[in-house]
Design a protein around this motif. Structure first.
Motif, short mmCIF file in Angstrom:
data_model
loop_
_atom_site.label_atom_id
_atom_site.label_comp_id
_atom_site.label_asym_id
_atom_site.label_seq_id
_atom_site.Cartn_x
_atom_site.Cartn_y
_atom_site.Cartn_z
N ALA A 109 102.42 12.16 -46.98
CA ALA A 109 101.99 13.31 -46.19
C ALA A 109 101.48 14.46 -47.06
O ALA A 109 100.84 15.39 -46.55
CB ALA A 109 103.14 13.81 -45.32
N ARG B 27 92.52 14.35 -45.28
CA ARG B 27 92.78 15.52 -44.45
C ARG B 27 91.46 16.04 -43.87
O ARG B 27 90.55 16.41 -44.62
CB ARG B 27 93.46 16.61 -45.28
CG ARG B 27 94.00 17.77 -44.44
CD ARG B 27 94.92 18.67 -45.24
NE ARG B 27 96.09 17.95 -45.71
CZ ARG B 27 97.16 17.63 -44.97
NH1 ARG B 27 97.18 17.96 -43.67
NH2 ARG B 27 98.17 16.99 -45.50
N ARG C 297 100.97 18.84 -44.21
CA ARG C 297 101.79 17.63 -44.14
C ARG C 297 101.12 16.57 -43.25
O ARG C 297 99.93 16.31 -43.40
CB ARG C 297 103.22 17.95 -43.66
CG ARG C 297 103.95 18.96 -44.53
CD ARG C 297 104.19 18.44 -45.92
NE ARG C 297 105.06 17.29 -45.93
CZ ARG C 297 105.24 16.49 -46.99
NH1 ARG C 297 104.56 16.73 -48.11
NH2 ARG C 297 106.05 15.47 -46.94
N ARG C 298 101.83 15.99 -42.32
CA ARG C 298 101.29 14.84 -41.59
C ARG C 298 100.28 15.22 -40.51
O ARG C 298 99.56 14.37 -40.01
CB ARG C 298 102.44 14.05 -40.95
CG ARG C 298 103.18 14.79 -39.85
CD ARG C 298 104.45 14.08 -39.48
NE ARG C 298 105.37 14.06 -40.62
CZ ARG C 298 106.48 13.33 -40.67
NH1 ARG C 298 106.78 12.55 -39.67
NH2 ARG C 298 107.28 13.38 -41.72
N ARG C 299 100.19 16.51 -40.17
CA ARG C 299 99.22 16.94 -39.17
C ARG C 299 97.87 17.17 -39.83
O ARG C 299 97.78 17.61 -40.97
CB ARG C 299 99.72 18.21 -38.48
CG ARG C 299 100.95 17.98 -37.60
CD ARG C 299 101.44 19.27 -36.98
NE ARG C 299 102.02 20.16 -38.00
CZ ARG C 299 103.30 20.10 -38.40
NH1 ARG C 299 104.11 19.20 -37.86
NH2 ARG C 299 103.75 20.93 -39.31
N TRP D 152 98.00 10.07 -39.26
CA TRP D 152 99.39 9.75 -39.60
C TRP D 152 99.93 8.66 -38.68
O TRP D 152 100.61 7.74 -39.14
CB TRP D 152 100.26 11.00 -39.51
CG TRP D 152 101.67 10.74 -39.97
CD1 TRP D 152 102.77 10.54 -39.20
CD2 TRP D 152 102.10 10.63 -41.33
NE1 TRP D 152 103.88 10.31 -39.98
CE2 TRP D 152 103.50 10.37 -41.30
CE3 TRP D 152 101.46 10.73 -42.57
CZ2 TRP D 152 104.24 10.18 -42.46
CZ3 TRP D 152 102.21 10.57 -43.72
CH2 TRP D 152 103.58 10.29 -43.66
N THR E 179 101.01 5.08 -40.35
CA THR E 179 102.38 4.59 -40.26
C THR E 179 102.46 3.35 -39.39
O THR E 179 103.30 2.47 -39.63
CB THR E 179 103.33 5.68 -39.72
OG1 THR E 179 102.81 6.19 -38.47
CG2 THR E 179 103.44 6.83 -40.71
N GLU F 164 112.22 18.42 -43.19
CA GLU F 164 110.81 18.79 -43.27
C GLU F 164 110.60 19.71 -44.47
O GLU F 164 111.43 20.56 -44.77
CB GLU F 164 110.37 19.51 -42.00
CG GLU F 164 110.39 18.61 -40.77
CD GLU F 164 109.22 17.64 -40.75
OE1 GLU F 164 108.39 17.68 -41.68
OE2 GLU F 164 109.14 16.85 -39.79
#
Length: 398
Positions: A146, A182, A189-191, A243, A247, A397
């Motif tokens: 991430a 990204r 992070r993952r967003r 993400w 995953t 987190e």
């Protein structure tokens, strides 16, 4: 639990065995046992031709919906997929240069892609014509996926990708790469991540550099993207869904292929046992016990893999499998060196200082397995996944 196969699978096994026996001849005979883990650099062009042979025979993607190619008129059952994987490994057929496309990209497109993406990419994979690599890890974002920094900026009907990926198998030979990047710099992070399908033939925009390892081989690569172009229609799952897609892919990564891997492990264990017999190490009760333990643990891994292919699997099953085989394979490499004793450190008798010598298979096994508990998600990451997805422990987190 009954781990056997039905009588209808026996005929399929005979068919697979016959086809492999007939095709692994002539120019393909020399590929037997070539191109496995730790030696993926071997015979790349010849193995690419073998990939097309598999495609012509309908042996790629045999479990897929028939719309996109593969074996017969309908998707092969799970047991037949296992049978094919087992026969392929037992025939010592060459390591697959198309396995990333078949076993990682294809299930991901079937689960998250749209019809246009499936129609464009799956038939080419099934024919063995297009090869894929995976662009996930970065120098500062390996297991911490991430935290990646590779960016993709929308530019009309395309994205421009800039960044660096590392530990990419088969990147020098791949036609395409799926890249996690990204696309929303405001998120962290993952967003704000997206899963893009990127053509590799972009001179000046994509550079592949082999990474030389201590084993002397260079099957991994680092790849630099400098404004590389990806079509806007080649974002899987839509922008910002990277993400979830990435995953989801990792959850699909260890399925039937795990059983193929275990057959290779069994061959390596047989080689270590054979060496123990030849050098007399089998008479040592400690080493004898360790070899028996390796054999027993391999059987347990097979039963666990078969169990988790069905309904008995769960969200943590791939991580459990990775923890099991990573540690087992690493211990096998260590055991190979203990069996050999001081001779394990010696090179070939005809070695000359004028040129580096080739490692023998057991030396390569030992050195390559140092990475088994790191690549593909380190042991620590696998335990975190089990803690969160199976035990329900809270996530920390950053």
């Amino acid at each position: 639990m009954d781990f056997g196969f039905g009588s209808t699978d026996d005929g399929f096994r005979s068919e697979a065995r016959q086809w492999l026996g007939e095709r692994l001849t002539g120019p393909f005979a020399a590929l037997a046992g070539r191109g496995g883990p730790g030696s993926e650099h071997e015979d790349a062009a010849e193995r690419r031709a073998w990939e097309r042979e598999l495609g012509a025979g309908g042996w790629i993607g045999i479990g897929w919906d028939r719309t996109h190619g593969g074996y017969g008129n309908r998707a092969a059952s799970l047991t037949r997929q296992v049978v094919w994987a087992e026969e392929y490994a037992r025939a010592r057929a060459p390591g697959r240069v198309g396995h990333i496309g078949e076993n990682l990209l294809a299930p991901t497109l079937l689960a998250f892609g749209d019809a246009a993406q499936r129609d464009r990419f799956l038939p080419a994979v099934a024919r063995g014509e297009e090869l894929w690599c995976q662009g996930y890890s970065e120098p500062d974002a390996g297991s911490d996926l991430a935290g990646l920094r590779t960016a993709a900026v929308r530019d009309g009907a395309a994205y421009r990708i800039t960044g660096q990926k590392i530990w990419m198998s088969l990147a020098a030979d791949a036609d395409w790469c799926f890249v996690l990047a990204r696309t929303d710099p405001r998120e962290r992070r993952r967003r704000g991540l997206s899963f893009l399908l990127v053509p590799m033939d972009q001179p000046g925009r994509i550079e592949v550099r082999p990474i030389r390892q201590m084993s002397g081989t260079a099957e991994f690569n680092e790849v630099f993207f400098d404004g590389a172009v990806a079509d806007a229609g080649h974002v899987v799952g839509g922008e910002g869904a990277g993400w979830r897609v990435a995953t989801g892919l990792l959850a699909l990564e260890r399925g039937v292929s795990t059983l193929v891997q275990q057959i290779g492990f069994a061959a390596e264990l047989d080689e270590v046992i054979g060496e123990a017999v030849r050098c007399g190490a089998l008479d040592d009760p400690v080493l004898h016990g360790q070899l028996v333990r390796q054999w027993a643990e391999l059987r347990v891994m097979r039963w666990n893999a078969l169990r988790t292919l069905g309904a008995a699997g769960g969200p943590g099953a791939p991580s459990v499998a990775k923890l099991l085989w990573g540690g087992w394979h690493q211990r096998l490499g260590e055991l190979a060196m203990r069996v050999r004793g001081a001779a394990a450190a010696l090179g070939p008798a005809d070695w000359s200082p004028a040129a580096p010598y080739e490692l023998d298979p057991l030396q390569r096994l030992f050195l390559f397995t140092r990475a088994d508990t790191v690549y593909g998600g380190s042991d620590e990451i696998q335990r975190n996944i089990i803690a969160g997805r199976v035990l329900g422990l809270p996530r920390l987190e950053q």
